[in-house]
Design a protein around this motif. Sequence first.
Motif, PDB file in Angstrom:
ATOM      1  N   LYS A  49       0.811  -1.217   0.000  1.00 46.67           N
ATOM      2  CA  LYS A  49       0.000   0.000   0.000  1.00 46.67           C
ATOM      3  C   LYS A  49       0.847   1.271   0.000  1.00 46.67           C
ATOM      4  O   LYS A  49       0.313   2.373  -0.160  1.00 46.67           O
ATOM      5  N   ILE A  50       2.143   1.133   0.209  1.00 47.27           N
ATOM      6  CA  ILE A  50       3.025   2.300   0.225  1.00 47.27           C
ATOM      7  C   ILE A  50       3.268   2.769  -1.204  1.00 47.27           C
ATOM      8  O   ILE A  50       3.585   1.944  -2.072  1.00 47.27           O
ATOM      9  N   PRO A  51       3.107   4.056  -1.495  1.00 45.10           N
ATOM     10  CA  PRO A  51       3.354   4.539  -2.865  1.00 45.10           C
ATOM     11  C   PRO A  51       4.756   4.148  -3.316  1.00 45.10           C
ATOM     12  O   PRO A  51       5.723   4.308  -2.574  1.00 45.10           O
ATOM     13  N   PRO A  52       4.884   3.605  -4.529  1.00 46.67           N
ATOM     14  CA  PRO A  52       6.207   3.174  -4.991  1.00 46.67           C
ATOM     15  C   PRO A  52       7.153   4.350  -5.161  1.00 46.67           C
ATOM     16  O   PRO A  52       6.734   5.488  -5.399  1.00 46.67           O
ATOM     17  N   LEU A  53       8.445   4.056  -5.030  1.00 49.62           N
ATOM     18  CA  LEU A  53       9.455   5.083  -5.236  1.00 49.62           C
ATOM     19  C   LEU A  53       9.416   5.554  -6.680  1.00 49.62           C
ATOM     20  O   LEU A  53       9.263   4.742  -7.592  1.00 49.62           O
ATOM     21  N   ASN A  54       9.569   6.851  -6.876  1.00 51.41           N
ATOM     22  CA  ASN A  54       9.735   7.310  -8.249  1.00 51.41           C
ATOM     23  C   ASN A  54      11.216   7.294  -8.605  1.00 51.41           C
ATOM     24  O   ASN A  54      12.079   7.084  -7.750  1.00 51.41           O
ATOM     25  N   ARG A  55      11.518   7.530  -9.865  1.00 54.68           N
ATOM     26  CA  ARG A  55      12.898   7.428 -10.338  1.00 54.68           C
ATOM     27  C   ARG A  55      13.804   8.434  -9.625  1.00 54.68           C
ATOM     28  O   ARG A  55      14.951   8.119  -9.283  1.00 54.68           O
ATOM     29  N   LYS A  56      13.320   9.635  -9.409  1.00 58.12           N
ATOM     30  CA  LYS A  56      14.117  10.674  -8.759  1.00 58.12           C
ATOM     31  C   LYS A  56      14.491  10.268  -7.342  1.00 58.12           C
ATOM     32  O   LYS A  56      15.638  10.441  -6.920  1.00 58.12           O
ATOM     33  N   GLU A  57      13.527   9.711  -6.590  1.00 58.27           N
ATOM     34  CA  GLU A  57      13.790   9.274  -5.215  1.00 58.27           C
ATOM     35  C   GLU A  57      14.787   8.120  -5.190  1.00 58.27           C
ATOM     36  O   GLU A  57      15.685   8.075  -4.351  1.00 58.27           O
ATOM     37  N   ARG A  58      14.611   7.202  -6.118  1.00 53.91           N
ATOM     38  CA  ARG A  58      15.491   6.038  -6.177  1.00 53.91           C
ATOM     39  C   ARG A  58      16.934   6.465  -6.482  1.00 53.91           C
ATOM     40  O   ARG A  58      17.885   6.012  -5.854  1.00 53.91           O
ATOM     41  N   LYS A  59      17.085   7.373  -7.436  1.00 56.71           N
ATOM     42  CA  LYS A  59      18.412   7.851  -7.821  1.00 56.71           C
ATOM     43  C   LYS A  59      19.059   8.623  -6.682  1.00 56.71           C
ATOM     44  O   LYS A  59      20.256   8.471  -6.395  1.00 56.71           O
ATOM     45  N   ALA A  60      18.276   9.460  -6.000  1.00 56.69           N
ATOM     46  CA  ALA A  60      18.811  10.238  -4.874  1.00 56.69           C
ATOM     47  C   ALA A  60      19.292   9.319  -3.763  1.00 56.69           C
ATOM     48  O   ALA A  60      20.349   9.554  -3.153  1.00 56.69           O
ATOM     49  N   ALA A  61      18.537   8.257  -3.502  1.00 53.20           N
ATOM     50  CA  ALA A  61      18.923   7.314  -2.450  1.00 53.20           C
ATOM     51  C   ALA A  61      20.219   6.592  -2.809  1.00 53.20           C
ATOM     52  O   ALA A  61      21.115   6.425  -1.962  1.00 53.20           O
ATOM     53  N   LEU A  62      20.341   6.161  -4.062  1.00 59.66           N
ATOM     54  CA  LEU A  62      21.569   5.474  -4.487  1.00 59.66           C
ATOM     55  C   LEU A  62      22.779   6.395  -4.357  1.00 59.66           C
ATOM     56  O   LEU A  62      23.836   5.985  -3.850  1.00 59.66           O
ATOM     57  N   ASN A  63      22.641   7.641  -4.773  1.00 60.42           N
ATOM     58  CA  ASN A  63      23.766   8.571  -4.704  1.00 60.42           C
ATOM     59  C   ASN A  63      24.170   8.868  -3.263  1.00 60.42           C
ATOM     60  O   ASN A  63      25.367   8.987  -2.960  1.00 60.42           O
ATOM     61  N   LEU A  64      23.186   8.993  -2.383  1.00 62.46           N
ATOM     62  CA  LEU A  64      23.504   9.184  -0.965  1.00 62.46           C
ATOM     63  C   LEU A  64      24.298   8.008  -0.422  1.00 62.46           C
ATOM     64  O   LEU A  64      25.277   8.170   0.309  1.00 62.46           O
ATOM     65  N   ALA A  65      23.871   6.806  -0.784  1.00 60.91           N
ATOM     66  CA  ALA A  65      24.554   5.590  -0.312  1.00 60.91           C
ATOM     67  C   ALA A  65      25.962   5.492  -0.884  1.00 60.91           C
ATOM     68  O   ALA A  65      26.911   5.154  -0.163  1.00 60.91           O
ATOM     69  N   PHE A  66      26.124   5.782  -2.172  1.00 68.11           N
ATOM     70  CA  PHE A  66      27.453   5.737  -2.789  1.00 68.11           C
ATOM     71  C   PHE A  66      28.427   6.635  -2.025  1.00 68.11           C
ATOM     72  O   PHE A  66      29.542   6.229  -1.676  1.00 68.11           O
TER      73      PHE A  66
END
Length: 553
Positions: free
Chosen positions: A221-238
């Motif tokens: 039921k949680i709204p899926p991540l959009n591409r921008k959110e997914r990319k931002a999360a990956l860059n933060l982790a990197f």
Amino acid sequence: MKKVINTILSFIALSFITLSMMGISSAKALPTLLHNINGYTIKDGQLEQFDSILFEDGEILAVGAHAELAEMNSFSISLDGKGKTLLPGLIDAHGHILGLGLNLMRVDLRGVDSESDSAEKVANYALLSDSRWILGRGWNQVLWLNKEFPTKSSLDKVIADKPVWLRRIDGHAGWANSKALELAGISKDTPDPDGGKIIRDEEGNATGVLIDAAMSLVENKIPPLNRKERKAALNLAFDHLIELGVTSVHDAGVDFETYKLMLELSGKDRIPLRVYTMLGGSDPRLEAMLKYGKVNQPFLKIRSVKLYTDGALGSRGAALLEPYSDEPDNKGLLLTDKKKLGQYFKLITKYGFQVNTHAIGDAANHLVLEQLAKLDKEASAKTLRHRIEHAQVVVPEEIPMFAKLGVIASMQPTHATSDMNMAGDRLGEERLEGAYAWRTFLDNGVIIASGSDFPVEKANPFLGLHAAVTRQDSDNQPKDGWLPSQKLTVAEALKSFTIDAAYAGFWENEIGSLEAGKKADFILIDRDIFTVPEEQIDDVQVLETWIDGKRVH
């Protein structure tokens, strides 16, 4: 002769100016000699020391003595390491990059020592968030005084108008408020799904905690991540990993959308550290990803799949052969049965992919070993380097099976020091003999690839090195270490975070050690892990991170 030398020097100087005008780094034009260092690497299984490293265009030309390397190339750029300790870039053999990035973006409940304090931290976070859902991770009831699962009521008191969903630290349980349960349609009559459990009160009502497969009732039921959110999360982790001295990471299970984004980022040279990606076995588009084939790029390698057989010990979801000592009617949860696991193995190995299977309890490990033993030569662990992820609780007599079959034990040292306050309660003393048994694995000739399982644990690899060597937590407790007979030496621990982790990702010919022909991935740290007291290893600070011959931190 002097005139000739001056002419050569003038030519070199002119070359520097020309390269600068073209926007090309001079460090790429000439070899770099980093000297006056206290260097360590594992070569042919042995620890070696050196005081200089020579590299060019991202590749190591030589390591050794300063005078020898300087003579090899007199026109190198010379950098003084000022006596700092240099190690191969550390490899985390099991983490979740997207999860780490999301964790950095959401409320973090790691280390909070009570249910009420956790609810208060969530409330404070919610005041600053305009998200439709309040999401977070990190709670651990084992650290709380009553050691009991939390309930929806404590969250309802602080947030009633928005759904709240908080994953447990191990990711195998979640805590919801009433609004989230309502949106998920969870009522007194909702049955437990296969491989999952809805924790209920005495009247049968959902308390707010869902285990393993039951979590999907809310998470769908949680709204899926959009591409921008997914990319931002990956860059933060990197960025976070690079700062910690991690130059390569094994991403333990990605969905199709993350897979596509990784391919895109790699194609644009936007992945700054080396990523070994495992495809998520539960993704409905798994076979489409397998059909696309293996990916072997300088910073992205894809040739494995992550499967799950059970849950985690802390939430009593790990599948055990005998009941939990502190819950006699519970043997845990088997998420993938024997038949389904066999089907997965057949599908994945048909495409020549490595299979990395999550198994924590002894029943789960037994099941995976049993299925691996049935594989033919072309699909075997010796050929495709199949791994068991975690291998936390294994029947001692079955540990030699890992070496016999060629199975890699992908283990996380900090899991032992995080779990030691409850593992004895869950397992009883007898089963601890085969629990987090790193020394026993090594003594039986098993390859250990070490990682952290971030964001379940902190991503700092020196916490893992410390735990492997001391069997102590960050407060250096217990005094002599938990189950101290299972300690590793510093060299063995380093090997598991470098060359053996590289081997587990088919990358041992390029990274994992510092020698001629390999990539110049290394770190400089503020103390010598081989000479400082072992209890100080977790205090190590990374001064510089170099990847592909470039300083990136």
